[in-house]
Each structure stands twice: as structure tokens, then as C-alpha cells.
Scaffold this active site. Structure first.
Site, PDB file in Angstrom:
ATOM      1  N   CYS A 129     -37.844  -9.851  21.944  1.00  0.00           N
ATOM      2  CA  CYS A 129     -37.624  -9.427  23.328  1.00  0.00           C
ATOM      3  C   CYS A 129     -36.433  -8.487  23.320  1.00  0.00           C
ATOM      4  CB  CYS A 129     -37.336 -10.656  24.180  1.00  0.00           C
ATOM      5  SG  CYS A 129     -36.887 -10.272  25.881  1.00  0.00           S
ATOM      6  N   CYS A 167     -39.893  -2.662  25.366  1.00  0.00           N
ATOM      7  CA  CYS A 167     -40.188  -3.988  25.915  1.00  0.00           C
ATOM      8  C   CYS A 167     -41.447  -4.477  25.211  1.00  0.00           C
ATOM      9  CB  CYS A 167     -40.430  -3.898  27.425  1.00  0.00           C
ATOM     10  SG  CYS A 167     -41.082  -5.430  28.150  1.00  0.00           S
TER      11      CYS A 167
HETATM   12  N1  DGL Z   1     -40.554  -8.862  26.713  1.00  0.00           N
HETATM   13  C1  DGL Z   1     -39.269  -8.556  27.260  1.00  0.00           C
HETATM   14  C2  DGL Z   1     -38.619  -7.383  26.516  1.00  0.00           C
HETATM   15  O1  DGL Z   1     -39.010  -7.034  25.399  1.00  0.00           O
HETATM   16  C3  DGL Z   1     -39.188  -8.248  28.734  1.00  0.00           C
HETATM   17  C4  DGL Z   1     -39.983  -8.955  29.745  1.00  0.00           C
HETATM   18  C5  DGL Z   1     -39.134  -9.594  30.860  1.00  0.00           C
HETATM   19  O2  DGL Z   1     -38.635  -8.889  31.745  1.00  0.00           O
HETATM   20  O3  DGL Z   1     -38.970 -10.801  30.784  1.00  0.00           O
HETATM   21  O4  DGL Z   1     -37.684  -6.822  27.002  1.00  0.00           O
END
Ligand code: DGL
Length: 275
Positions: free
Chosen positions: A79, A189
Site C-alpha cells: 500500500c 496506489c
Molecule cells: N491501496 C492503497 C494504496 O496503495 C490505497 C487505498 C486506500 O485509500 O485505502 O495507496
């Protein structure tokens, strides 16, 4: 210690706010199919992108501690938002190797021919210090358009990776990217990895979309080897997934993603709720 003497891998822990990090697990499984993976989706606190860095850091530290307690020998923060908020803190707190993620601004800035690149990410990442540091180190004379995509990760988290709502958000950013003659797009993301084809269809073949799932999988392999942690051979194993918001809603999202053709890893959802 030689490779044959390397100690056995119990499992590698991977965490994200939801399904996004599964794009990283898919790349890890392609590279190391028999590697046991424990995945936590913090769906009870989704989206991280709209939370303060302090809140995200607190959750990331708690989930990292949980994965390590469960025997994980390496952590992958799959993430960008959590990596931006907590990577240094995790490395201070825990002894295991930790692999994080950041938007691939460096390759985008190196490969651009037009001199205009874009980073698509959550507000948490676009406003974070980590991206500011990347910008200072690698942007040079490139124009870098940082594009927060409000609501986009939420659609992916609901299993929606095609259709009018997704297209409306992508088209708005595509218009912006065309106006700035962007030819390299850095996906910042992990949720957006599932939208790669939709975005590519809108931007056309002259715009390269760079995602970091494969490089992160390579980094995991490298770190396991560097710490003499064996990468098992043998039959592919399913990643064991826990969703803090409960297994049922998470499975519904997975079913929608599968039906829409998302590239998901082999996984099993554990019927357990963690707070
Ligand atoms: N999957 C998360 C990232 O790579 C973001 C998603 C969220 O806002 O929770 O930043």
C-alpha cells in the site's frame, strides 16, 4: 549460510487497506508460487487515503505486529499510502526485513520522451513527504502532474473495475493527462493496478503505465535471499487472507473482481474477524 542451508520460510506477511495489495500478491505468486503468504486487508479502516498519516501509521504498526506474531519472517506493505505514512516507523520497530511501495516516479521520469509525467495516487500519498522526497530526487526538469483520484480506490474496493462510474473518473484524469502531453503514468496506489487496462484503453498505446507490483515481487525475492530465508519449491499455495471488516463482504468484493476479469492471486479467505 549457503542457499541449501537457508532456514525455512514460515510465511511472508502482506498488508493493505483492502484488495489493492492482492495485485502485489499476484506478482509474488507468479515469481514464487510456493511461497506461503498471510494477507491482511484492513477493510474496517478503508480507505487509508482519506485518513491522517498518524492514523494510517498506527494501523500499519498494529497489523505489522500481528503478522510478525503469527510467524511472518518478512513484511510487505502493499500500500503506497501506508508506506508513505509508516515505512520508517515499521523499520525502527521491527527486526524483520520490510518491503514497502512508492509511486514509480523514477522510471517514469527516466523514460519520458515528452518531459511530462503523472503520478496517480490517493490524497494520502500525493500529500505525503515520501512523494515530495521522490520528486526532489528524481523529477529533475520533468513536469510531474500529481493526480489524486478521489473515490477511485473505493470503487475498486467495491469490486467495480469497469462501467460508467469508473470510466467517468478515469476519463476526467485522462483529459488532464492529454492536455499536459503526459506519456508516462506512475501508478501510486495498489488498487489502481486493477484499472490498468481500462486506463490504457483511454490513453492509447503511446502512453506507458508503470505499476510496481512486479518490482516489489523481485525485491521480496531478493530480500529473502539476502536474509538466508528459503523460498520453497513445489506446488503453488493459496495466500491466506483476513479482512478486518469481516470475511463476507471481502468475499463479495473478490467475486465481483473475478467476474470482471481482475488478475487475482490464488487465495483463501479466513473466516475470522480481527479488530
Ligand atoms: N491501496 C492503497 C494504496 O496503495 C490505497 C487505498 C486506500 O485509500 O485505502 O495507496
Amino acid at each position: 549460510m549457503s542457499a541449501t542451508e537457508a532456514s525455512a520460510v514460515t510465511s511472508v506477511g502482506v498488508l493493505d487497506s483492502g484488495v489493492g495489495g492482492l495485485s502485489v500478491v499476484a506478482a509474488m505468486q507468479r515469481a514464487m508460487p510456493a511461497l506461503p503468504v498471510r494477507y491482511i486487508a484492513d477493510t474496517a479502516r478503508f480507505p487509508y487515503g482519506d485518513r491522517t498519516p498518524e492514523e494510517v501509521a498506527e494501523r500499519t504498526l498494529a497489523l505489522g505486529a500481528r503478522l510478525i506474531d503469527e510467524g511472518c519472517v518478512l513484511l510487505v506493505v502493499a500500500c503506497n499510502t501506508a508506506s508513505s505514512a509508516a515505512l520508517e516507523l515499521l523499520r525502527e520497530r521491527f527486526d524483520v526485513p520490510i518491503v514497502g511501495m512508492e509511486p514509480p516516479l523514477k522510471p517514469a521520469a527516466e523514460r519520458t520522451r515528452s518531459g511530462h509525467v503523472a503520478v496517480l495516487a490517493t490524497a494520502g500519498t500525493t500529500e505525503g513527504e515520501r512523494l515530495a522526497r521522490l520528486y526532489e530526487s528524481f523529477a529533475g526538469d520533468r513536469e510531474v502532474l500529481t493526480v489524486p483520484m478521489p473515490g477511485l480506490a473505493d470503487l475498486v474496493e467495491a469490486g467495480e473495475i469497469a462501467g460508467p462510474r469508473v470510466e467517468a473518473i478515469l476519463e476526467a484524469s485522462a483529459t488532464d493527462l492529454r492536455a499536459h502531453e503526459v506519456d508516462e503514468v506512475a501508478l501510486g496506489c495498489t488498487h489502481y493496478a486493477f484499472l490498468r487496462d481500462a486506463l490504457s484503453g483511454m490513453l492509447g498505446p503511446d502512453v506507458e503505465i508503470i505499476d510496481t507490483a512486479e518490482p516489489v515481487a523481485r525485491r521480496v525475492r531478493q530480500q529473502l535471499a539476502a536474509h538466508s530465508l528459503a523460498i520453497p519449491d513445489g506446488e503453488p499455495v493459496a495466500a491466506e487472507c483476513t479482512a478486518t471488516g469481516g470475511a463476507g463482504p471481502f468475499e463479495e468484493t473478490l467475486a465481483r473482481l473475478r467476474a470482471a476479469g481482475a488478475d487475482l492471486p490464488m487465495l483463501e479467505v479466513v473466516q475470522e474477524v480481527v479488530a
